[in-house]
Design a protein around this motif. Structure first.
Motif, PDB file in Angstrom:
ATOM      1  N   ILE A   1      13.119  -2.625  10.612  1.00 27.82           N
ATOM      2  CA  ILE A   1      12.301  -1.872   9.385  1.00 27.82           C
ATOM      3  C   ILE A   1      12.272  -1.182   9.403  1.00 27.82           C
ATOM      4  CG2 ILE A   1       9.997  -2.447   7.985  1.00 27.82           C
ATOM      5  CD1 ILE A   1       9.513  -4.561  10.324  1.00 27.82           C
ATOM      6  N   THR A   2      12.450  -0.511   7.620  1.00 22.98           N
ATOM      7  CA  THR A   2      13.401   0.599   7.677  1.00 22.98           C
ATOM      8  C   THR A   2      12.275   0.602   5.773  1.00 22.98           C
ATOM      9  OG1 THR A   2      14.668  -0.531   5.915  1.00 22.98           O
ATOM     10  CG2 THR A   2      15.818   0.454   7.820  1.00 22.98           C
ATOM     11  N   GLY A   3      11.758   0.093   5.372  1.00 24.60           N
ATOM     12  CA  GLY A   3      10.552   0.190   4.387  1.00 24.60           C
ATOM     13  C   GLY A   3      10.367  -0.725   3.801  1.00 24.60           C
ATOM     14  N   ILE A   4       9.673  -0.813   2.957  1.00 25.79           N
ATOM     15  CA  ILE A   4       8.617  -1.581   1.915  1.00 25.79           C
ATOM     16  C   ILE A   4       8.784  -1.427   0.346  1.00 25.79           C
ATOM     17  CG2 ILE A   4       6.698  -2.864   1.519  1.00 25.79           C
ATOM     18  CD1 ILE A   4       5.356  -1.555   4.248  1.00 25.79           C
ATOM     19  N   THR A   5       9.389  -2.464  -0.037  1.00 28.62           N
ATOM     20  CA  THR A   5       9.658  -1.904  -1.820  1.00 28.62           C
ATOM     21  C   THR A   5       8.074  -2.719  -2.517  1.00 28.62           C
ATOM     22  OG1 THR A   5      11.384  -1.628  -1.913  1.00 28.62           O
ATOM     23  CG2 THR A   5      10.962  -2.185  -3.684  1.00 28.62           C
ATOM     24  N   LEU A   6       7.274  -1.666  -2.952  1.00 30.91           N
ATOM     25  CA  LEU A   6       5.815  -2.356  -4.066  1.00 30.91           C
ATOM     26  C   LEU A   6       6.534  -2.696  -5.473  1.00 30.91           C
ATOM     27  CD1 LEU A   6       3.198  -1.006  -2.883  1.00 30.91           C
ATOM     28  CD2 LEU A   6       3.694  -3.299  -3.184  1.00 30.91           C
ATOM     29  N   PRO A   7       6.775  -3.746  -5.533  1.00 30.00           N
ATOM     30  CA  PRO A   7       7.321  -3.936  -7.513  1.00 30.00           C
ATOM     31  C   PRO A   7       6.371  -3.608  -8.291  1.00 30.00           C
ATOM     32  CG  PRO A   7       6.898  -6.266  -6.817  1.00 30.00           C
ATOM     33  CD  PRO A   7       6.589  -4.944  -5.823  1.00 30.00           C
ATOM     34  N   PRO A   8       7.205  -3.284  -9.460  1.00 32.70           N
ATOM     35  CA  PRO A   8       6.219  -2.506 -10.713  1.00 32.70           C
ATOM     36  C   PRO A   8       5.041  -3.480 -10.532  1.00 32.70           C
ATOM     37  CG  PRO A   8       8.143  -2.768 -11.781  1.00 32.70           C
ATOM     38  CD  PRO A   8       8.722  -2.524 -10.530  1.00 32.70           C
ATOM     39  N   ALA A   9       3.360  -3.739 -11.174  1.00 31.63           N
ATOM     40  CA  ALA A   9       2.731  -4.456 -11.207  1.00 31.63           C
ATOM     41  C   ALA A   9       1.449  -3.735 -12.170  1.00 31.63           C
ATOM     42  CB  ALA A   9       2.309  -4.773  -9.978  1.00 31.63           C
ATOM     43  N   PRO A  10       1.465  -3.691 -12.900  1.00 33.22           N
ATOM     44  CA  PRO A  10       0.620  -3.129 -14.120  1.00 33.22           C
ATOM     45  C   PRO A  10      -1.099  -3.463 -13.424  1.00 33.22           C
ATOM     46  CG  PRO A  10       2.521  -3.430 -15.442  1.00 33.22           C
ATOM     47  CD  PRO A  10       2.280  -4.500 -13.839  1.00 33.22           C
ATOM     48  N   VAL A  11      -0.625  -5.081 -13.134  1.00 28.61           N
ATOM     49  CA  VAL A  11      -2.474  -5.812 -12.676  1.00 28.61           C
ATOM     50  C   VAL A  11      -2.628  -4.741 -12.157  1.00 28.61           C
ATOM     51  CG1 VAL A  11      -0.997  -7.514 -11.469  1.00 28.61           C
ATOM     52  CG2 VAL A  11      -3.237  -7.713 -12.737  1.00 28.61           C
ATOM     53  N   ALA A  12      -1.498  -4.139 -10.804  1.00 25.97           N
ATOM     54  CA  ALA A  12      -2.397  -3.706  -9.123  1.00 25.97           C
ATOM     55  C   ALA A  12      -3.358  -2.760  -9.330  1.00 25.97           C
ATOM     56  CB  ALA A  12      -0.905  -3.454  -8.664  1.00 25.97           C
ATOM     57  N   ALA A  13      -3.576  -2.120 -10.563  1.00 25.06           N
ATOM     58  CA  ALA A  13      -3.862  -0.683 -11.307  1.00 25.06           C
ATOM     59  C   ALA A  13      -5.223  -1.223 -10.677  1.00 25.06           C
ATOM     60  CB  ALA A  13      -3.940  -0.077 -12.333  1.00 25.06           C
ATOM     61  N   ALA A  14      -6.164  -1.939 -11.449  1.00 23.88           N
ATOM     62  CA  ALA A  14      -7.369  -2.810 -11.283  1.00 23.88           C
ATOM     63  C   ALA A  14      -6.899  -3.895 -10.308  1.00 23.88           C
ATOM     64  CB  ALA A  14      -7.392  -3.630 -12.495  1.00 23.88           C
ATOM     65  N   SER A  15      -7.709  -3.367  -9.102  1.00 18.40           N
ATOM     66  CA  SER A  15      -7.704  -4.174  -7.884  1.00 18.40           C
ATOM     67  C   SER A  15      -8.444  -3.290  -7.200  1.00 18.40           C
ATOM     68  CB  SER A  15      -5.783  -4.396  -7.506  1.00 18.40           C
ATOM     69  OG  SER A  15      -5.889  -2.084  -6.502  1.00 18.40           O
ATOM     70  N   ARG A  16      -9.051  -4.580  -6.121  1.00 21.04           N
ATOM     71  CA  ARG A  16     -10.221  -3.638  -5.033  1.00 21.04           C
ATOM     72  C   ARG A  16      -9.716  -4.953  -3.672  1.00 21.04           C
ATOM     73  NH1 ARG A  16     -15.022  -3.514  -7.449  1.00 21.04           N
ATOM     74  NH2 ARG A  16     -13.894  -1.836  -8.053  1.00 21.04           N
ATOM     75  N   TYR A  17      -9.941  -4.308  -2.569  1.00 24.01           N
ATOM     76  CA  TYR A  17      -9.677  -4.799  -0.812  1.00 24.01           C
ATOM     77  C   TYR A  17     -11.205  -4.882  -0.329  1.00 24.01           C
ATOM     78  CZ  TYR A  17      -8.354  -6.068   3.734  1.00 24.01           C
ATOM     79  OH  TYR A  17      -7.626  -6.616   4.320  1.00 24.01           O
ATOM     80  N   ARG A  18     -11.825  -6.282  -0.063  1.00 26.44           N
ATOM     81  CA  ARG A  18     -13.028  -6.316   0.261  1.00 26.44           C
ATOM     82  C   ARG A  18     -12.678  -6.770   1.617  1.00 26.44           C
ATOM     83  NH1 ARG A  18     -17.324  -6.898  -2.824  1.00 26.44           N
ATOM     84  NH2 ARG A  18     -16.800  -4.871  -3.279  1.00 26.44           N
ATOM     85  N   LYS A  19     -13.356  -6.246   2.906  1.00 19.63           N
ATOM     86  CA  LYS A  19     -13.109  -6.964   4.530  1.00 19.63           C
ATOM     87  C   LYS A  19     -14.524  -7.284   4.597  1.00 19.63           C
ATOM     88  CE  LYS A  19     -11.866  -5.319   8.572  1.00 19.63           C
ATOM     89  NZ  LYS A  19     -10.323  -3.943   9.319  1.00 19.63           N
ATOM     90  N   VAL A  20     -15.030  -8.408   5.080  1.00 14.41           N
ATOM     91  CA  VAL A  20     -16.312  -8.596   5.843  1.00 14.41           C
ATOM     92  C   VAL A  20     -15.660  -8.458   7.428  1.00 14.41           C
ATOM     93  CG1 VAL A  20     -17.872  -9.986   6.925  1.00 14.41           C
ATOM     94  CG2 VAL A  20     -16.934 -10.680   3.735  1.00 14.41           C
ATOM     95  N   ARG A  21     -16.691  -8.040   8.315  1.00 14.28           N
ATOM     96  CA  ARG A  21     -16.410  -7.574  10.181  1.00 14.28           C
ATOM     97  C   ARG A  21     -17.660  -8.202  10.125  1.00 14.28           C
ATOM     98  NH1 ARG A  21     -13.975  -1.636   8.426  1.00 14.28           N
ATOM     99  NH2 ARG A  21     -15.422  -1.199   7.374  1.00 14.28           N
ATOM    100  N   GLU A  22     -18.015  -8.151  11.940  1.00 19.83           N
ATOM    101  CA  GLU A  22     -18.949  -8.268  12.758  1.00 19.83           C
ATOM    102  C   GLU A  22     -19.746  -7.002  12.963  1.00 19.83           C
ATOM    103  OE1 GLU A  22     -17.335 -10.974  15.661  1.00 19.83           O
ATOM    104  OE2 GLU A  22     -17.978 -12.596  14.965  1.00 19.83           O
TER     105      GLU A  22
END
Length: 330
Positions: free
Chosen positions: A212-233
């Motif tokens: 693996i040499t890398g990851i490309t993220l394509p342009p995604a204007p919607v991603a500017a309004a994004s969130r990650y939520r994680k539930v753990r024990e």
């Protein structure tokens, strides 16, 4: 531990040559997963190829407005990058939620993609496990499975993929770049992880000997309004029992675009495409969010002790999308 060789490389071609010459060779980045598995006797490489000095440690803008992330970028560097935080905030949040600062300082982006399940049957060589020893069985189905899969599992394996970063990357249509002796290649992340099926030991679609040499993220204007939520024990760093990466574009109360991916519910990060289709073009309210979650989770097949995940994921969808919709209306 099995005795193993060690070799440090500074060129991609050298790493690829070593990988191609020995099927028992493994790449060593931060070692935050691989070394633990070696200590447990789950991984037994003949050769460790230290890739940390490869020229793959940069985050750069793409020609089309996306981002290119090198495979040896550390998780700390990824989470702190100003462009990642501005354009793909859910990705930065996912990485920060994934591990302590000490681990993030060591762990690499390429290694994160390849980390393996933390299922207790997989990590204990004394127990049967189809992922570790094909054909030996999946004792989790009848045994301890409260944190196992509710989507996309099979009679051969019900383990879940542990990555937080991978969930956000899945929501944003990331593409994995790799190099082999035959030249470079690419795999959309949606195709990178294989369905569990009857061969759970085959986890990715990478060709043999690929680096693996890398990851490309394509342009995604919607991603500017994004969130990650994680539930753990527990409140300290722990693997998710359920997580979500969400992005939402709302205009005049109508969903113009939405991205949803779930974590800790399947053998790979789960793109919630059914929910996305249900939501697009409809109202941005809690009732619609709940209906979309129900449509996605209709395919869930929980085991006796992990049915709570269906309710958990439904609630996560509603809560996170409601927060994003309220922010868009301000």
């Amino acid at each position: 531990m099995r005795e193993f060789g060690y070799q440090r490389v500074t060129e991609v071609a050298g790493a690829v040559a070593l990988l191609g010459a020995d099927p028992d060779a493994r790449c060593l980045g931060g070692g935050t997963n691989l070394v633990d598995l070696m200590k447990a006797g789950v991984e037994r490489p003949a050769l460790l190829i230290d890739v940390r000095d490869l020229p793959l440690g940069r985050i750069e803008p793409g020609d089309d407005g996306g981002l290119r992330i090198g495979a040896t970028v550390t998780n700390s560097e990824l989470a702190a990058d100003p462009e990642v935080r501005r354009r793909y905030p859910a990705l930065a949040e996912a990485v920060l939620a994934g591990a302590s600062g000490q681990l993030r300082n060591m762990a690499t982006v390429g290694g994160n993609l390849l980390q393996r399940t933390r299922c207790g049957y997989f990590t204990d060589p004394a127990k049967p496990c189809n992922k570790r020893a094909p054909g030996s069985g999946c004792p989790a189905i009848e045994g301890e499975h409260h944190n196992h899969a509710i989507l996309g599992a099979s009679a051969h394996c019900v383990a879940v993929h542990p990555s937080d970063m991978g969930v956000a990357l899945t929501a944003f249509d990331a593409v994995v770049s790799y190099e082999t002796a035959d030249g470079p290649g690419e795999l959309p992340l949606a195709e990178f992880y294989l369905p569990v099926g009857d061969a759970p030991h085959r986890e990715t679609a990478l060709p043999p000997g690929a680096l693996i040499t890398g990851i490309t993220l394509p342009p995604a204007p919607v991603a500017a309004a994004s969130r990650y939520r994680k539930v753990r024990e527990r409140a300290s760093y722990a693997f998710a029992i359920g997580s979500i990466a969400a992005a939402l574009d709302v205009r005049d109360g109508v969903v113009r675009e939405v991205r949803l991916a779930f974590g800790a519910v399947a053998s790979r990060p789960w793109r919630a495409r059914t929910a996305e289709r249900v939501l697009t073009g409809g109202p941005a309210d809690a009732a619609a969010f709940a209906a979309a979650a129900d449509a996605e989770l209709a395919a869930a097949e929980p085991l006796p002790h992990n049915g709570y995940k269906v309710t958990l994921m439904r609630n996560l969808v509603v809560a996170v999308l409601t927060e994003l919709a309220e922010e868009a209306a301000r």
